[in-house]
Design a protein around this motif. Sequence first.
Motif, PDB file in Angstrom:
ATOM      1  N   GLU A   1       0.807  -1.227   0.000  1.00 14.87           N
ATOM      2  CA  GLU A   1       0.000   0.000   0.000  1.00 14.87           C
ATOM      3  C   GLU A   1       0.837   1.271   0.000  1.00 14.87           C
ATOM      4  OE1 GLU A   1      -3.167   0.037   2.898  1.00 14.87           O
ATOM      5  OE2 GLU A   1      -3.371  -2.148   2.785  1.00 14.87           O
ATOM      6  N   TYR A   2       2.018   1.216   0.586  1.00 11.90           N
ATOM      7  CA  TYR A   2       2.844   2.415   0.730  1.00 11.90           C
ATOM      8  C   TYR A   2       4.200   2.264   0.063  1.00 11.90           C
ATOM      9  CZ  TYR A   2      -0.745   3.027   4.277  1.00 11.90           C
ATOM     10  OH  TYR A   2      -1.957   3.115   4.922  1.00 11.90           O
ATOM     11  N   LEU A   3       4.329   1.290  -0.823  1.00 13.19           N
ATOM     12  CA  LEU A   3       5.617   1.006  -1.458  1.00 13.19           C
ATOM     13  C   LEU A   3       6.026   2.128  -2.401  1.00 13.19           C
ATOM     14  CD1 LEU A   3       7.909  -1.034  -1.867  1.00 13.19           C
ATOM     15  CD2 LEU A   3       6.536  -2.089  -3.676  1.00 13.19           C
ATOM     16  N   LYS A   4       7.289   2.526  -2.310  1.00 11.39           N
ATOM     17  CA  LYS A   4       7.869   3.540  -3.182  1.00 11.39           C
ATOM     18  C   LYS A   4       9.218   3.025  -3.693  1.00 11.39           C
ATOM     19  CE  LYS A   4       5.785   7.328  -0.530  1.00 11.39           C
ATOM     20  NZ  LYS A   4       6.050   8.538   0.282  1.00 11.39           N
ATOM     21  N   PRO A   5       9.669   3.519  -4.853  1.00  6.99           N
ATOM     22  CA  PRO A   5      10.959   3.047  -5.387  1.00  6.99           C
ATOM     23  C   PRO A   5      12.144   3.745  -4.719  1.00  6.99           C
ATOM     24  CG  PRO A   5       9.991   4.618  -6.902  1.00  6.99           C
ATOM     25  CD  PRO A   5       8.997   4.448  -5.776  1.00  6.99           C
ATOM     26  N   ALA A   6      12.314   3.521  -3.426  1.00  2.29           N
ATOM     27  CA  ALA A   6      13.451   4.111  -2.720  1.00  2.29           C
ATOM     28  C   ALA A   6      14.746   3.588  -3.343  1.00  2.29           C
ATOM     29  CB  ALA A   6      13.393   3.749  -1.238  1.00  2.29           C
ATOM     30  N   PRO A   7      15.718   4.448  -3.630  1.00  5.46           N
ATOM     31  CA  PRO A   7      16.933   4.037  -4.335  1.00  5.46           C
ATOM     32  C   PRO A   7      17.895   3.252  -3.449  1.00  5.46           C
ATOM     33  CG  PRO A   7      17.098   6.345  -3.750  1.00  5.46           C
ATOM     34  CD  PRO A   7      15.708   5.905  -3.358  1.00  5.46           C
ATOM     35  N   ILE A   8      17.449   2.082  -2.986  1.00  2.00           N
ATOM     36  CA  ILE A   8      18.249   1.276  -2.066  1.00  2.00           C
ATOM     37  C   ILE A   8      18.736  -0.024  -2.690  1.00  2.00           C
ATOM     38  CG2 ILE A   8      17.223   2.269   0.007  1.00  2.00           C
ATOM     39  CD1 ILE A   8      15.388  -0.158   0.175  1.00  2.00           C
ATOM     40  N   ASN A   9      18.489  -0.189  -4.002  1.00  2.00           N
ATOM     41  CA  ASN A   9      19.030  -1.327  -4.734  1.00  2.00           C
ATOM     42  C   ASN A   9      19.149  -0.933  -6.200  1.00  2.00           C
ATOM     43  OD1 ASN A   9      16.479  -2.223  -6.196  1.00  2.00           O
ATOM     44  ND2 ASN A   9      15.802  -2.400  -4.057  1.00  2.00           N
ATOM     45  N   GLU A  10      19.847  -1.733  -6.991  1.00  5.15           N
ATOM     46  CA  GLU A  10      20.143  -1.361  -8.372  1.00  5.15           C
ATOM     47  C   GLU A  10      18.886  -1.203  -9.223  1.00  5.15           C
ATOM     48  OE1 GLU A  10      23.209  -0.487  -9.456  1.00  5.15           O
ATOM     49  OE2 GLU A  10      23.695  -0.722  -7.334  1.00  5.15           O
ATOM     50  N   ILE A  11      17.857  -2.009  -8.960  1.00  4.93           N
ATOM     51  CA  ILE A  11      16.633  -1.918  -9.741  1.00  4.93           C
ATOM     52  C   ILE A  11      15.865  -0.652  -9.383  1.00  4.93           C
ATOM     53  CG2 ILE A  11      14.404  -2.999 -10.198  1.00  4.93           C
ATOM     54  CD1 ILE A  11      15.785  -5.708  -9.685  1.00  4.93           C
ATOM     55  N   ALA A  12      15.670  -0.427  -8.086  1.00  2.40           N
ATOM     56  CA  ALA A  12      14.895   0.739  -7.641  1.00  2.40           C
ATOM     57  C   ALA A  12      15.553   2.061  -8.034  1.00  2.40           C
ATOM     58  CB  ALA A  12      14.684   0.673  -6.137  1.00  2.40           C
ATOM     59  N   LYS A  13      16.881   2.066  -8.137  1.00  8.43           N
ATOM     60  CA  LYS A  13      17.580   3.290  -8.533  1.00  8.43           C
ATOM     61  C   LYS A  13      17.133   3.769  -9.909  1.00  8.43           C
ATOM     62  CE  LYS A  13      21.790   2.417  -5.843  1.00  8.43           C
ATOM     63  NZ  LYS A  13      23.222   2.020  -5.907  1.00  8.43           N
ATOM     64  N   LYS A  14      16.782   2.827 -10.775  1.00 12.57           N
ATOM     65  CA  LYS A  14      16.355   3.190 -12.131  1.00 12.57           C
ATOM     66  C   LYS A  14      14.980   3.850 -12.144  1.00 12.57           C
ATOM     67  CE  LYS A  14      18.940  -0.663 -14.157  1.00 12.57           C
ATOM     68  NZ  LYS A  14      18.840  -1.917 -14.962  1.00 12.57           N
TER      69      LYS A  14
ATOM     70  N   LEU B   1      -1.446  -3.150  -5.926  1.00 12.26           N
ATOM     71  CA  LEU B   1      -2.394  -3.911  -5.102  1.00 12.26           C
ATOM     72  C   LEU B   1      -3.057  -5.021  -5.909  1.00 12.26           C
ATOM     73  CD1 LEU B   1      -4.004  -1.029  -3.022  1.00 12.26           C
ATOM     74  CD2 LEU B   1      -2.520  -2.856  -2.164  1.00 12.26           C
ATOM     75  N   ARG B   2      -3.334  -4.760  -7.185  1.00 13.55           N
ATOM     76  CA  ARG B   2      -3.891  -5.813  -8.043  1.00 13.55           C
ATOM     77  C   ARG B   2      -2.875  -6.933  -8.249  1.00 13.55           C
ATOM     78  NH1 ARG B   2      -5.733  -1.342 -11.144  1.00 13.55           N
ATOM     79  NH2 ARG B   2      -4.126  -1.744 -12.712  1.00 13.55           N
ATOM     80  N   GLU B   3      -1.635  -6.552  -8.443  1.00 17.51           N
ATOM     81  CA  GLU B   3      -0.580  -7.555  -8.628  1.00 17.51           C
ATOM     82  C   GLU B   3      -0.405  -8.409  -7.374  1.00 17.51           C
ATOM     83  OE1 GLU B   3       2.272  -5.179 -11.842  1.00 17.51           O
ATOM     84  OE2 GLU B   3       2.822  -5.221  -9.725  1.00 17.51           O
ATOM     85  N   HIS B   4      -0.443  -7.748  -6.231  1.00 14.37           N
ATOM     86  CA  HIS B   4      -0.292  -8.491  -4.984  1.00 14.37           C
ATOM     87  C   HIS B   4      -1.482  -9.412  -4.753  1.00 14.37           C
ATOM     88  CE1 HIS B   4       0.407  -9.148  -0.619  1.00 14.37           C
ATOM     89  NE2 HIS B   4       1.673  -9.009  -0.975  1.00 14.37           N
ATOM     90  N   GLU B   5      -2.661  -8.959  -5.131  1.00 15.09           N
ATOM     91  CA  GLU B   5      -3.849  -9.796  -5.003  1.00 15.09           C
ATOM     92  C   GLU B   5      -3.739 -11.025  -5.908  1.00 15.09           C
ATOM     93  OE1 GLU B   5      -7.349 -11.018  -3.314  1.00 15.09           O
ATOM     94  OE2 GLU B   5      -6.011  -9.365  -2.730  1.00 15.09           O
ATOM     95  N   ALA B   6      -3.074 -10.878  -7.058  1.00 16.04           N
ATOM     96  CA  ALA B   6      -2.835 -12.024  -7.937  1.00 16.04           C
ATOM     97  C   ALA B   6      -1.933 -13.046  -7.248  1.00 16.04           C
ATOM     98  CB  ALA B   6      -2.212 -11.567  -9.247  1.00 16.04           C
TER      99      ALA B   6
END
Length: 278
Positions: free
Chosen positions: A19-32, A44-49
């Motif tokens: 619900e509160y996820l953000k792309p914090a730059p703490i790994n190589e993927i999120a940095k992009k 949320l739809r993806e997580h429900e899947a």
Amino acid sequence: MFVRNGTARLKRVLLSKPEYLKPAPINEIAKKWKSSVLDSEKMLREHEALVNAYKQAGVEIEFLEADPKRPNSVFARDFGGCVKEGYILGRFKLPIRELEQIDYKNKMKMLEIPMIAQVKEGCFEGGDFAFLNEKTIAIGMADRSNERGVEEIQKQLLPYGYDVIPVPLKSEYLHLDMCFNLVDDHLAVAYKEGLPEYFQKYLRKMDIKLVCVPEETIFYHSCNLQSLGCHRVLSLKHNEVVNEALSKEGMEVIPLDITEILKAGGGPHCMTFPLWRE
């Protein structure tokens, strides 16, 4: 008995919604994606899947309620590791994840799962935790777990008869589960060249066959799969080459159409903390 290995039939897991996820730059993927705003509804739809896939597989689900003070708790795997006798509480390297350690510890107490080990001086995150068999555990040392943390776990698990193998990795790989994942008793998906030779020898000794992927696919979560047991595995829909290879090995591959959550740096394995395997 809780989790006796990494590939027996999965019966119960612990999750937390993004619900509160953000792309914090703490790994190589999120940095992009650090300048992007993630689509909360899509996540949320993806997580429900993911939740529905577990339900269809007969897996009971427990939830840690989402909290804006710990936005990354959707990656439930990382607070520790679970074995047959109880669980290991890790220690996060980054302040953004420290509250997870407290809240997941309280949740495990509510679930009446005993803590049998705790990392207090070093660092250890559950994305680095991998069973090789019922008494052998590999722990990666990339960016989030270190030698001191592994030593603490080795010492505390020794009375239970576990052999804990440290696996040094390039820091860019973040966790072991980004470049190695056991999906069946003698089958794993891995970036082979990124694994130390002595670890590869362990795998050969244990007759663990590797479905190999190139290095660049680490960052598309090609290895970040979740074993359901009974020759079944959760993968990602876009992992077409890996999924086909696993099918040829006799695995039932359950593809998940997840893309948005991945931008924060974690896949199905990262989002799942196993609580009970038959």
